[in-house]
Scaffold this motif. Structure first.
Motif, PDB file in Angstrom:
ATOM      1  N   PHE A  90     -22.909 -41.852   2.029  1.00  0.00           N
ATOM      2  CA  PHE A  90     -24.261 -41.934   2.555  1.00  0.00           C
ATOM      3  C   PHE A  90     -24.264 -41.686   4.066  1.00  0.00           C
ATOM      4  O   PHE A  90     -25.101 -40.988   4.608  1.00  0.00           O
ATOM      5  N   TRP A  91     -23.250 -42.266   4.712  1.00  0.00           N
ATOM      6  CA  TRP A  91     -23.178 -42.083   6.158  1.00  0.00           C
ATOM      7  C   TRP A  91     -22.893 -40.639   6.551  1.00  0.00           C
ATOM      8  O   TRP A  91     -23.293 -40.192   7.622  1.00  0.00           O
TER       9      TRP A  91
ATOM     10  N   VAL B  86     -31.196 -47.506  12.549  1.00  0.00           N
ATOM     11  CA  VAL B  86     -30.775 -48.111  11.286  1.00  0.00           C
ATOM     12  C   VAL B  86     -30.501 -49.610  11.427  1.00  0.00           C
ATOM     13  O   VAL B  86     -29.862 -50.034  12.380  1.00  0.00           O
ATOM     14  N   THR B  87     -31.051 -50.398  10.522  1.00  0.00           N
ATOM     15  CA  THR B  87     -30.692 -51.813  10.505  1.00  0.00           C
ATOM     16  C   THR B  87     -29.659 -52.007   9.398  1.00  0.00           C
ATOM     17  O   THR B  87     -29.691 -51.310   8.389  1.00  0.00           O
ATOM     18  N   THR B  88     -28.744 -52.904   9.636  1.00  0.00           N
ATOM     19  CA  THR B  88     -27.722 -53.133   8.612  1.00  0.00           C
ATOM     20  C   THR B  88     -27.132 -54.531   8.695  1.00  0.00           C
ATOM     21  O   THR B  88     -27.223 -55.200   9.726  1.00  0.00           O
ATOM     22  N   HIS B  89     -26.553 -54.931   7.581  1.00  0.00           N
ATOM     23  CA  HIS B  89     -25.820 -56.196   7.517  1.00  0.00           C
ATOM     24  C   HIS B  89     -24.326 -55.954   7.596  1.00  0.00           C
ATOM     25  O   HIS B  89     -23.558 -56.848   7.871  1.00  0.00           O
TER      26      HIS B  89
ATOM     27  N   GLU C  58     -20.442 -50.672   9.042  1.00  0.00           N
ATOM     28  CA  GLU C  58     -21.429 -49.651   9.357  1.00  0.00           C
ATOM     29  C   GLU C  58     -21.779 -49.656  10.836  1.00  0.00           C
ATOM     30  O   GLU C  58     -22.065 -48.616  11.421  1.00  0.00           O
ATOM     31  N   ALA C  59     -21.758 -50.851  11.415  1.00  0.00           N
ATOM     32  CA  ALA C  59     -22.063 -50.950  12.838  1.00  0.00           C
ATOM     33  C   ALA C  59     -21.088 -50.084  13.642  1.00  0.00           C
ATOM     34  O   ALA C  59     -21.444 -49.481  14.646  1.00  0.00           O
ATOM     35  N   GLU C  60     -19.847 -50.009  13.141  1.00  0.00           N
ATOM     36  CA  GLU C  60     -18.838 -49.213  13.852  1.00  0.00           C
ATOM     37  C   GLU C  60     -19.192 -47.725  13.835  1.00  0.00           C
ATOM     38  O   GLU C  60     -18.768 -46.970  14.687  1.00  0.00           O
ATOM     39  N   TYR C  61     -19.936 -47.307  12.833  1.00  0.00           N
ATOM     40  CA  TYR C  61     -20.297 -45.880  12.738  1.00  0.00           C
ATOM     41  C   TYR C  61     -21.379 -45.479  13.725  1.00  0.00           C
ATOM     42  O   TYR C  61     -21.626 -44.312  13.933  1.00  0.00           O
ATOM     43  N   CYS C  62     -22.064 -46.483  14.294  1.00  0.00           N
ATOM     44  CA  CYS C  62     -23.216 -46.160  15.140  1.00  0.00           C
ATOM     45  C   CYS C  62     -22.769 -45.740  16.536  1.00  0.00           C
ATOM     46  O   CYS C  62     -21.712 -46.134  17.022  1.00  0.00           O
ATOM     47  N   ASP C  63     -23.610 -44.920  17.189  1.00  0.00           N
ATOM     48  CA  ASP C  63     -23.322 -44.543  18.566  1.00  0.00           C
ATOM     49  C   ASP C  63     -23.494 -45.754  19.477  1.00  0.00           C
ATOM     50  O   ASP C  63     -22.661 -46.043  20.312  1.00  0.00           O
ATOM     51  N   ARG C  64     -24.631 -46.415  19.296  1.00  0.00           N
ATOM     52  CA  ARG C  64     -24.843 -47.640  20.059  1.00  0.00           C
ATOM     53  C   ARG C  64     -25.408 -48.698  19.122  1.00  0.00           C
ATOM     54  O   ARG C  64     -26.014 -48.376  18.107  1.00  0.00           O
ATOM     55  N   VAL C  65     -25.211 -49.941  19.489  1.00  0.00           N
ATOM     56  CA  VAL C  65     -25.621 -51.034  18.626  1.00  0.00           C
ATOM     57  C   VAL C  65     -26.344 -52.080  19.461  1.00  0.00           C
ATOM     58  O   VAL C  65     -25.942 -52.367  20.591  1.00  0.00           O
TER      59      VAL C  65
END
Lengths: 368, 240
Positions: free
Chosen positions: B173-174, B189-192, B196-203
């Motif tokens: 999906f990512w 994107v919101t996530t638990h 997945e947080a590691e995949y984001c550019d910024r968090v």
């Protein structure tokens, strides 16, 4: 406009792919009409009657003979005095009493006017009305026969007294009632369920995030049901007319226009219900308890409004169904036109506007 | 122009402050992770940005449009996919695509062309005429995402899009998300899931209605001296 058609088409997919919805939409009206139609049958065979003939002349004897000639009435007993009528009814065997006053024949030819009194046990209002109507028809025939081709203006007056339930006025004819019920069911219940379903599944959120304006969402949901309700109204009418011989004396166009009006009223109610609930189950219960039950009980569909306690009578006035049933009956049975039914129509229109405006406003509030 | 700019954006429900003066910016083509425990105010913030909820105070611009006065324009320019499925289970794959294309005002020719391309990309040509209810969960999610960006929005909001699927499917999906971001679509994107947080550019991490941390995953880990995003999150959520 394109968005609307896209939406309506989606709604038809939902309807035609769900067997339960289809069953409610098309199975229920037919089954209801048949059940009500045959359960509340108008056929009377060999009803027991009592006769009090105080005249005992040739003409009264012939009248009695006429009454019993067909297979409708059977004389259970001949009464001698008016006082015994009550007792006869109490025994419970007879359904109607025919009272012919003294000097029946003489009055008819000399005063050109004679009286016959029909007393019916209106504990069962339907049967009572039917019996009285049959008896009246027979007496009417007899009168014409006596008059002969000369058509002298001689008349027999039948006076009717409904024993035990004088307020017999809104004894129902089931077709208007069933039609009202089905339209309410399909329009209000089905729309509230279908809107609640979008909320339950989470698709409503997607619709709200989309550029579709709220009124278009509501219309897209509702218009397919308007179409289907209308088809239902036609089916019920057709069944009423062809299977059960229900008359439609007034204008069919007016009748259908009133149906559309009532469909709109119900839709308004349905949307209103859907704005206060997020679950299909709740929507269904709310429609059942909040709309169908009061409608069945208070609209005059089954129980005559006139014989209810005052507070309930008052309450029945806010039932849109009550007014719709009156309109239907007037148009179908009395042949009334818009000139006669405009007050009820106006009232119904007012209610419709009120519900729709309220529900659309509530629908918007839900967004924020 | 930044796709999302907020300044002291606040939402109160009575005396309860769901979102307390949050200020942040999201850059074009960025994958912006929006983290927080349940009830931290994520969903409220997101709903305000989508034009679903009117803020109590503060400002926010999405795709250059004001969320107070130009909610319609905002809606036209964003895509949205929620944790619950955005697709109709009793509609066929093709019908779902046509429906969403239609309500976003795409023309028939456009929808047809996009449908073909989309099905080909997902390798679902054979399933085009199947009911969505017959698809496996992972496919539904991919389809839902593709449908959410069918009308080429500049920003797509994903509300816990991968709830309840296995890590392999999540990874697939990512890939779709990355691909969209590479085309310049901004992803919010919101996530638990902390992986997945590691995949984001910024968090950004929300706690009790406030943004307590906002940076790249690497910086955040360094800042909190943590091994993983999981640790960062726990430190913040527990409150020091």
């Amino acid at each position: 406009m394109r968005q609307f058609f896209v939406f309506a088409r989606k709604e038809f997919y939902h309807i035609f792919r769900d067997r339960r919805t289809l069953l409610i939409l098309f199975g229920m009206p037919i089954v209801q009409v048949i059940i009500f139609g045959f359960a509340i049958t108008n056929e009377i065979k060999n009803a027991d009657i009592a006769v009090l003939d105080q005249s005992k002349d040739h003409y009264s004897a012939r009248l009695i003979q006429k009454l019993t000639a067909g297979s409708y009435f059977r004389i259970d007993r001949n009464l001698q005095t008016p006082k015994t009528i009550e007792a006869a009814f109490r025994e419970g065997r007879i359904k109607m009493a025919v009272v012919i006053p003294p000097r029946f024949g003489q009055d008819f030819f000399h005063l050109r006017k004679a009286q016959v009194q029909l007393l019916a046990d209106a504990g069962d209002p339907n049967t009572a009305t039917t019996l009285v109507n049959y008896a009246r028809a027979i007496i009417g025939n007899y009168q014409q026969e006596l008059n002969g081709p000369a058509a002298l203006p001689l008349t027999i007056n039948t006076t009717v007294r409904m024993q035990y339930n004088p307020a017999l006025k809104s004894v129902f004819l089931f077709v208007p009632g069933v039609m009202t019920l089905i339209l309410l069911l399909v329009s209000a219940m089905m729309t509230s369920i279908t809107i609640a379903r979008e909320k339950e599944l989470g698709t409503m959120e997607i619709l709200l995030v989309s550029p579709l304006p709220p009124h278009l969402i509501v219309m897209g949901k509702v218009v397919p049901y308007i179409v289907l309700s209308f088809i239902n109204a036609l089916v019920i009418l057709a069944m009423g007319v062809w299977i059960f011989g229900m008359p439609v004396k007034g204008s069919v166009v007016l009748l259908l226009a009133e149906c559309v009006l009532f469909v709109l009223t119900s839709l308004g109610l349905g949307i209103l219900i859907s704005t206060v609930t997020d679950k299909q189950q709740t929507a269904m219960m709310a429609s059942m308890m909040g709309l169908l039950m009061p409608t069945v009980l208070l609209s005059g569909f089954i129980f005559p409004v006139e014989s209810m306690p005052k507070p309930l009578q008052w309450l029945s006035n806010i039932m849109p169904a009550k007014w719709f049933i009156i309109i239907l009956k007037d148009i179908m049975l009395k042949g009334s036109g818009l000139r006669e039914v405009w007050p009820q129509t106006l009232l119904l229109t007012g209610m419709t506007i009120f519900f729709i405006v309220l529900s659309i406003r509530k629908f918007k509030i839900r967004l924020s | 122009m930044q796709p999302i700019v907020t300044n002291a954006l606040t939402k109160k429900f009575g005396s309860f402050i769901a979102t307390n003066a949050i200020t942040f910016e999201v850059k074009q083509g960025e994958i912006f992770g929006f983290l927080g425990a349940n009830g931290a105010g994520k969903t409220t913030a997101m709903r305000m940005l989508c034009g679903l909820l009117r803020p109590s105070s503060g400002t926010a611009k999405v795709a250059g449009y004001d969320v107070y006065t130009q909610a319609d324009k905002v809606k036209q320019n964003i895509g949205y996919m929620s944790q619950r499925f955005s697709l109709y289970e009793d509609l066929k794959v093709k019908e779902n695509i046509r429906f969403y294309g239609g309500i976003y005002g795409l023309r028939n020719g456009e929808i047809k062309e996009k449908t073909e391309r989309l099905l080909q990309k997902l390798g679902m040509e054979a399933e085009a005429d199947q009911l969505v209810s017959a698809l496996p969960l992972g496919w539904k999610q991919k389809l839902a995402f593709s449908v959410a960006i069918l009308h080429d929005p500049s920003i797509v909001f994903l509300d816990e899009p991968t709830g309840g699927v296995d890590p392999v499917t999540r990874r697939q999906f990512w890939d779709l998300i990355y691909e969209a971001a590479n085309r310049g679509v901004t992803v919010f994107v919101t996530t638990h899931y902390m992986d997945e947080a590691e995949y984001c550019d910024r968090v950004s991490i929300m706690v009790d209605g406030r943004i307590q941390a906002l940076d790249t995953p690497r910086q955040l880990k360094a800042q909190f001296g943590a091994e993983s995003m999981d640790d960062v999150f726990l430190q913040l959520a527990r409150g020091k």
